[in-house]
Write a protein that holds these residues in place. Structure first.
Motif, PDB file in Angstrom:
ATOM      1  N   UNK A 118       0.841  -1.205   0.000  1.00 38.38           N
ATOM      2  CA  UNK A 118       0.000   0.000   0.000  1.00 38.38           C
ATOM      3  C   UNK A 118       0.873   1.251   0.000  1.00 38.38           C
ATOM      4  N   UNK A 119       1.934   1.242   0.803  1.00 39.97           N
ATOM      5  CA  UNK A 119       2.850   2.391   0.846  1.00 39.97           C
ATOM      6  C   UNK A 119       3.578   2.558  -0.489  1.00 39.97           C
ATOM      7  N   UNK A 120       3.969   1.458  -1.097  1.00 41.83           N
ATOM      8  CA  UNK A 120       4.655   1.505  -2.393  1.00 41.83           C
ATOM      9  C   UNK A 120       3.745   2.103  -3.469  1.00 41.83           C
ATOM     10  N   UNK A 121       2.526   1.623  -3.545  1.00 42.33           N
ATOM     11  CA  UNK A 121       1.569   2.137  -4.529  1.00 42.33           C
ATOM     12  C   UNK A 121       1.252   3.597  -4.210  1.00 42.33           C
ATOM     13  N   UNK A 122       1.063   3.907  -2.928  1.00 44.57           N
ATOM     14  CA  UNK A 122       0.825   5.292  -2.542  1.00 44.57           C
ATOM     15  C   UNK A 122       1.976   6.196  -2.943  1.00 44.57           C
ATOM     16  N   UNK A 123       3.207   5.739  -2.738  1.00 43.61           N
ATOM     17  CA  UNK A 123       4.371   6.524  -3.129  1.00 43.61           C
ATOM     18  C   UNK A 123       4.421   6.775  -4.626  1.00 43.61           C
ATOM     19  N   UNK A 124       4.104   5.757  -5.404  1.00 42.37           N
ATOM     20  CA  UNK A 124       4.094   5.906  -6.863  1.00 42.37           C
ATOM     21  C   UNK A 124       3.026   6.909  -7.293  1.00 42.37           C
ATOM     22  N   UNK A 174      -4.816   8.234  -2.495  1.00 39.18           N
ATOM     23  CA  UNK A 174      -5.597   7.414  -3.430  1.00 39.18           C
ATOM     24  C   UNK A 174      -4.953   6.042  -3.596  1.00 39.18           C
ATOM     25  N   UNK A 175      -3.656   6.020  -3.877  1.00 38.21           N
ATOM     26  CA  UNK A 175      -2.967   4.748  -4.095  1.00 38.21           C
ATOM     27  C   UNK A 175      -2.978   3.862  -2.869  1.00 38.21           C
ATOM     28  N   UNK A 176      -2.634   4.436  -1.725  1.00 33.58           N
ATOM     29  CA  UNK A 176      -2.560   3.642  -0.495  1.00 33.58           C
ATOM     30  C   UNK A 176      -3.945   3.178  -0.054  1.00 33.58           C
ATOM     31  N   UNK A 177      -4.928   4.063  -0.086  1.00 28.91           N
ATOM     32  CA  UNK A 177      -6.272   3.678   0.360  1.00 28.91           C
ATOM     33  C   UNK A 177      -6.916   2.646  -0.554  1.00 28.91           C
ATOM     34  N   UNK A 178      -6.642   2.705  -1.836  1.00 31.10           N
ATOM     35  CA  UNK A 178      -7.194   1.700  -2.742  1.00 31.10           C
ATOM     36  C   UNK A 178      -6.674   0.312  -2.384  1.00 31.10           C
ATOM     37  N   UNK A 179      -5.381   0.210  -2.083  1.00 30.87           N
ATOM     38  CA  UNK A 179      -4.813  -1.082  -1.687  1.00 30.87           C
ATOM     39  C   UNK A 179      -5.343  -1.494  -0.319  1.00 30.87           C
ATOM     40  N   UNK A 180      -5.400  -0.559   0.625  1.00 37.04           N
ATOM     41  CA  UNK A 180      -5.911  -0.885   1.965  1.00 37.04           C
ATOM     42  C   UNK A 180      -7.359  -1.360   1.882  1.00 37.04           C
ATOM     43  N   UNK A 181      -8.165  -0.744   1.015  1.00 36.96           N
ATOM     44  CA  UNK A 181      -9.554  -1.192   0.843  1.00 36.96           C
ATOM     45  C   UNK A 181      -9.591  -2.642   0.380  1.00 36.96           C
ATOM     46  N   UNK A 182      -8.718  -2.997  -0.545  1.00 42.34           N
ATOM     47  CA  UNK A 182      -8.646  -4.386  -1.013  1.00 42.34           C
ATOM     48  C   UNK A 182      -8.281  -5.310   0.146  1.00 42.34           C
ATOM     49  N   UNK A 183      -7.303  -4.907   0.933  1.00 44.51           N
ATOM     50  CA  UNK A 183      -6.876  -5.732   2.068  1.00 44.51           C
ATOM     51  C   UNK A 183      -8.009  -5.906   3.076  1.00 44.51           C
TER      52      UNK A 183
END
Length: 169
Positions: free
Chosen positions: A65-71, A105-114
């Motif tokens: 999530x942090x990686x996607x958020x960083x990107x 947006x990036x981090x929350x999208x992954x966290x929502x999946x998790x």
């Protein structure tokens, strides 16, 4: 969870964000944010297509999530720089704001999946690579049709309510 369930959880996570953005009359950002979160809803399941990466392994962690958020944060800063001379309403935000929004947006999208996967008995390892513990509420199987469509309906309702309230109040 399956696709519909993950879309529903993403919409549930997005709903309060939509309310705040619409409250501050940032309609374009609300639409872009919601669309991006739905577009990224299934990203952690890219592990199905990566040889040697187990399902619900590294791509199902807060580190990912942090990686996607960083990107996405970096993309937000780059977008802000590209729009800096433009007259669009979106360009009114600073590069830092775009960066923060992109990260969120990036981090929350992954966290929502998790969160969606944590509802199933298989659970997720939020703390990979620091821990091998899997967290699960075990409420229903990932392929439970009622759960998947129920989450989707709840997400659509919550987002619609948030949009209505964000504009009406």
């Amino acid at each position: 969870m399956y696709r519909k369930g993950h879309y529903g959880v993403s919409l549930l996570v997005f709903a309060p964000i939509a309310f705040v953005l619409l409250w501050f009359e940032q309609t374009n950002l609300a639409v872009v944010t919601g669309a991006a979160m739905l577009w990224l809803a299934m990203l952690p399941d890219v592990d199905h297509h990566l040889p040697g990466i187990p399902h619900r392994g590294p791509t199902h962690s807060l580190a990912f999530a942090a990686l996607v958020g960083g990107a996405f944060g970096a993309a937000g800063v780059a977008l802000s720089d590209a729009l800096s001379g433009s007259q669009t309403g979106v360009a009114a935000l600073s590069g830092i704001s775009f960066g923060v929004l992109g990260f969120a947006i990036g981090a929350l999208a992954v966290v929502a999946h998790l969160l969606g996967d944590a509802l199933t008995p298989a659970g997720v390892n939020f703390l990979w690579p620091l821990s091998g513990l899997t967290y699960s509420l075990g409420l229903w199987a990932a392929d439970n049709t009622i759960a998947n469509y129920g989450l989707f309906a709840a997400g659509v309702f919550a987002t619609g309510a948030a949009a209505y309230l964000g504009v009406a109040l």
